[in-house]
Design an enzyme around this catalytic site. Structure first.
Site, PDB file in Angstrom:
ATOM      1  N   ASP A   1      -4.103   3.823   2.716  1.00 29.26           N
ATOM      2  CA  ASP A   1      -5.547   3.547   2.884  1.00 29.26           C
ATOM      3  C   ASP A   1      -5.813   2.089   3.277  1.00 29.26           C
ATOM      4  OD1 ASP A   1      -5.068   2.236   0.537  1.00 29.26           O
ATOM      5  OD2 ASP A   1      -6.577   3.293  -0.653  1.00 29.26           O
TER       6      ASP A   1
ATOM      7  N   ASP B   1     -10.161 -15.439 -16.471  1.00 30.31           N
ATOM      8  CA  ASP B   1     -10.952 -15.945 -15.351  1.00 30.31           C
ATOM      9  C   ASP B   1     -11.975 -16.986 -15.818  1.00 30.31           C
ATOM     10  OD1 ASP B   1     -11.560 -15.392 -12.437  1.00 30.31           O
ATOM     11  OD2 ASP B   1     -13.550 -15.027 -13.271  1.00 30.31           O
TER      12      ASP B   1
ATOM     13  N   ASP C   1      -1.800  -1.134  -3.822  1.00 32.22           N
ATOM     14  CA  ASP C   1      -2.098  -0.384  -5.043  1.00 32.22           C
ATOM     15  C   ASP C   1      -0.960  -0.497  -6.054  1.00 32.22           C
ATOM     16  OD1 ASP C   1      -0.212   1.434  -3.846  1.00 32.22           O
ATOM     17  OD2 ASP C   1      -1.879   2.153  -2.598  1.00 32.22           O
TER      18      ASP C   1
ATOM     19  N   ASP D   1       0.849  -1.187   0.000  1.00 30.62           N
ATOM     20  CA  ASP D   1       0.000   0.000   0.000  1.00 30.62           C
ATOM     21  C   ASP D   1       0.887   1.240   0.000  1.00 30.62           C
ATOM     22  OD1 ASP D   1      -1.974   1.869   0.347  1.00 30.62           O
ATOM     23  OD2 ASP D   1      -2.195   1.487   2.509  1.00 30.62           O
TER      24      ASP D   1
ATOM     25  N   GLU E   1      -7.858 -19.959 -16.708  1.00 32.90           N
ATOM     26  CA  GLU E   1      -8.145 -20.548 -15.394  1.00 32.90           C
ATOM     27  C   GLU E   1      -9.202 -21.628 -15.607  1.00 32.90           C
ATOM     28  OE1 GLU E   1     -10.021 -19.700 -10.984  1.00 32.90           O
ATOM     29  OE2 GLU E   1     -10.913 -18.874 -12.783  1.00 32.90           O
TER      30      GLU E   1
ATOM     31  N   HIS F   1      -4.992 -17.205  -5.055  1.00 33.83           N
ATOM     32  CA  HIS F   1      -5.843 -16.458  -4.127  1.00 33.83           C
ATOM     33  C   HIS F   1      -7.162 -17.158  -3.813  1.00 33.83           C
ATOM     34  CE1 HIS F   1      -7.239 -15.732  -8.111  1.00 33.83           C
ATOM     35  NE2 HIS F   1      -8.312 -15.112  -7.682  1.00 33.83           N
ATOM     36  N   ASP F   2      -7.361 -18.355  -4.350  1.00 34.81           N
ATOM     37  CA  ASP F   2      -8.603 -19.089  -4.088  1.00 34.81           C
ATOM     38  C   ASP F   2      -8.371 -20.354  -3.267  1.00 34.81           C
ATOM     39  OD1 ASP F   2     -10.105 -17.285  -5.636  1.00 34.81           O
ATOM     40  OD2 ASP F   2      -9.665 -18.381  -7.482  1.00 34.81           O
TER      41      ASP F   2
ATOM     42  N   ASP G   1      -5.389  -9.780 -15.501  1.00 32.31           N
ATOM     43  CA  ASP G   1      -6.483 -10.700 -15.290  1.00 32.31           C
ATOM     44  C   ASP G   1      -7.642 -10.211 -16.153  1.00 32.31           C
ATOM     45  OD1 ASP G   1      -8.235 -12.571 -13.934  1.00 32.31           O
ATOM     46  OD2 ASP G   1      -6.874 -12.414 -12.225  1.00 32.31           O
TER      47      ASP G   1
HETATM   48  C1  NOJ Z   1     -12.080 -17.182 -10.196  1.00 32.51           C
HETATM   49  C2  NOJ Z   1     -11.303 -16.209  -9.394  1.00 32.51           C
HETATM   50  O1  NOJ Z   1      -9.990 -16.691  -9.233  1.00 32.51           O
HETATM   51  C3  NOJ Z   1     -12.042 -16.036  -8.080  1.00 32.51           C
HETATM   52  O2  NOJ Z   1     -11.285 -15.326  -7.157  1.00 32.51           O
HETATM   53  C4  NOJ Z   1     -13.358 -15.358  -8.387  1.00 32.51           C
HETATM   54  O3  NOJ Z   1     -14.109 -15.252  -7.205  1.00 32.51           O
HETATM   55  C5  NOJ Z   1     -14.147 -16.156  -9.417  1.00 32.51           C
HETATM   56  N1  NOJ Z   1     -13.346 -16.586 -10.517  1.00 32.51           N
HETATM   57  C6  NOJ Z   1     -15.258 -15.323  -9.995  1.00 32.51           C
HETATM   58  O4  NOJ Z   1     -14.716 -14.364 -10.855  1.00 32.51           O
HETATM   59 MG    MG Z   2      -3.531   2.037  -1.147  1.00 34.30          MG
END
Ligand code: NOJ
Ligand code: MG
Length: 531
Positions: free
Chosen positions: A28, A203, A32, A24, A266, A327-328, A101
């Site tokens: 905030d 995605d 970023d 950051d 993905e 991140h999932d 992305d």
């Molecule tokens: C896959 C993404 O990696 C995930 O983070 C997102 O919630 C879903 N697609 C919906 O876009």
């Molecule tokens: Mg920031």
């Protein structure tokens, strides 16, 4: 392929940045673009080649940027277009690549396109989204579900029809059967490619087109109660339709109009279906993401079998890739433990194919337990109890031992791991044996050895929890021996070999000469250069 035919993305290593959590710059509490730019020298030192940044576009943030309300802008939280251009320039100056992305399956419900589409049945954009009449009983048009829980259909009062959303109701699915939608999204790709971005991670590529007859999805015979509600059915008609490959091919044609750009998909599918996304004659995605290392039990025999299955299923000239974290999904250090996280890094960075490293995994960052009142992730909030929260793997990067790990001077959007004063870049950089230095050395070795970045892969039969294989290119040969377990194993292959340890989880073994039969300690991994 000849040596000269390999491009940057065959040879290089991708690093995923979750922009809210990287750095950051304005206090905030949310990372970023300027923050990322500040850290490029770190990434250069680490030795990665390409950065993939999760969405940075304007978005109401219902799904933290995966609900895009303008595909060609920058969210003010992350900065502005000038910040983006500066970042891109700074990345290229360091001879790295930048991958964005792209979220083409759905937009935000606040996107202008959707506002128009929902306004009336005869609006020119009506068909840009998936609208259907209610069923005879007034309920949803069919049984399709939302990945995030509940039905995939939302009733809209204005026009008395339902629209479909694979994810949140704030993320209406675009209708990819509509040619104007196709054109609009391909134009979005061109917009960024013209700016000079080096590619896209697309995605949920396998969701992009749905059965044109809207047939019900069949029930999942393996469903049991503690699964999320999406698992009740097999998404046979709502995902992975044959026609998706035409769409992917169209995207690839756009990519191919430019020099050496990259198309990643993905896709969470079994191998046999996944490899179709390379497309006929490899005219589809360059890299359909291979998520097996996220899903398999951490057992040598299973992983070895999966590598062979994958290698065997790849189309001719289809280039492999491996992902260890994103991140999932739960972080690798939490899934397999700290000791095995080093073995996992060795595996990721020595298998054949492009690796993707998730930010923070190079430090051994772990999942962070988020108190209930601080949960942010809609996947968890929507289905309390069964919807897995993804917040734990999205916490701020741990830069140093200052307050908030040097991530922000403000209030971080997600809490940091308590251990940030010990586990951080500042402590690990230059510290022998640290996870960070370990990654750096693996990346260094990989970058200078064609055997490791493009060499042939040959499994070596082994017993117990040992995973062993050879990587070779011309006369250069490396033997990998990885002990995926917490007890000592004997490695005594039929193969005759002698070599020198180049990198080891246990430093004292580096430089040691080994041959033939040897004991491999618990959690030990070796990269051996064969004499
Ligand atoms: C896959 C993404 O990696 C995930 O983070 C997102 O919630 C879903 N697609 C919906 O876009
Ligand atoms: Mg920031």
């Amino acid at each position: 392929m000849k040596y000269g035919d390999y491009l940057w993305w065959h040879k290089g290593v991708i690093y995923q940045i979750y922009p809210r959590s990287y750095k950051d710059s304005d206090g905030d509490g949310v990372g970023d673009l300027r923050g990322i730019t500040e850290k490029l020298d770190y990434l250069k030192y680490l030795g990665v080649d390409a950065l993939w940044i999760s969405p940075i576009y304007p978005s109401p943030m219902a799904d933290f940027g995966y609900d895009v309300s303008n595909y060609t802008g920058i969210h003010p939280l992350f900065g502005d277009m000038e910040d983006f251009d500066d970042l891109l320039k700074a990345v290229h100056k360091r001879e790295m690549k930048l991958i964005l992305d792209l979220v083409p399956n759905h937009s935000s419900n606040e996107h202008q396109w959707f506002r128009e589409s929902r306004s009336s049945k005869d609006n020119p954009k009506r068909d840009w989204y998936i609208w259907r009449d209610p069923a005879a009983d007034g309920g949803p048009p069919n049984n399709w579900l939302s990945v995030f829980g509940g039905p995939g259909w939302e009733y809209d009062e204005t026009t008395g029809q339902y629209y479909y959303h694979s994810f949140l109701k704030e993320q209406p699915d675009l209708n990819w059967r509509n040619l104007e939608v196709q054109k609009a999204m391909l134009d979005v790709m061109r917009f960024w490619l013209e700016k000079g971005v080096d590619g896209f991670r697309v995605d949920v590529m396998w969701h992009m087109i749905k059965d044109d007859q809207f047939r019900d999805d069949p029930p999942n015979p393996n469903y049991h109660e503690n699964m999320n509600s999406y698992s009740r059915q097999i998404p046979a008609y709502s995902t992975d339709q044959d026609e998706v490959h035409e769409i992917v091919h169209k995207m690839r044609r756009v990519i191919d109009d430019y020099d050496e750009r990259l198309l990643i998909g993905e896709i969470y599918l079994p191998i046999s279906k996944l490899v179709r996304y390379y497309g006929e004659d490899n005219r589809g995605a360059h890299l359909p993401f291979n998520f097996q290392l996220l899903q398999l039990p951490w057992e040598a025999a299973k992983i070895k079998a999966a590598i062979s299955e994958y290698e065997g299923a790849l189309p001719e000239h289809g280039w492999p890739n491996w992902v260890l974290g994103n991140h999932d999904n739960s972080r690798i250090a939490s899934r397999v433990g700290k000791e095995q996280a080093k073995i996992a890094a060795m595996l990721l960075l020595s298998l054949r194919g492009t690796p993707t490293i998730y930010y923070g995994d190079e430090l051994g960052m772990e999942d962070v337990n988020i108190p209930e009142e601080k949960i942010q992730d809609p996947q968890a909030l929507n289905e309390p109890g069964v919807g897995r929260s993804r917040d734990p793997e999205r916490t701020p990067m741990q830069w140093n031992d200052a307050l908030n790990g040097g991530f922000t001077t403000g209030d971080p959007w997600l809490p940091l791991m308590e251990n940030y004063r010990e586990i951080n870049v500042k402590n690990q950089r230059g510290t022998k044996g640290s996870m960070l230095e370990f990654h750096k050395r693996l990346l260094e070795l990989r970058a200078k050895e064609p055997a490791l970045y493009i060499g042939k892969y040959t499994p070596v039969p082994s017993t117990g929890n040992i995973l062993a294989y050879l990587r070779e290119f011309d006369a250069d040969k490396f033997l990998m021996i990885l002990n995926l377990g917490a007890s000592e194993e004997t490695f005594a292959p039929k193969l005759q070999w002698r070599g020198t340890v180049k990198i080891a989880t246990h430093n004292e073994l580096e430089g040691v000469h080994l041959e033939q039969s040897t004991n491999i300690a618990a959690n030990q991994g070796l990269i051996i250069k064969i004499d």
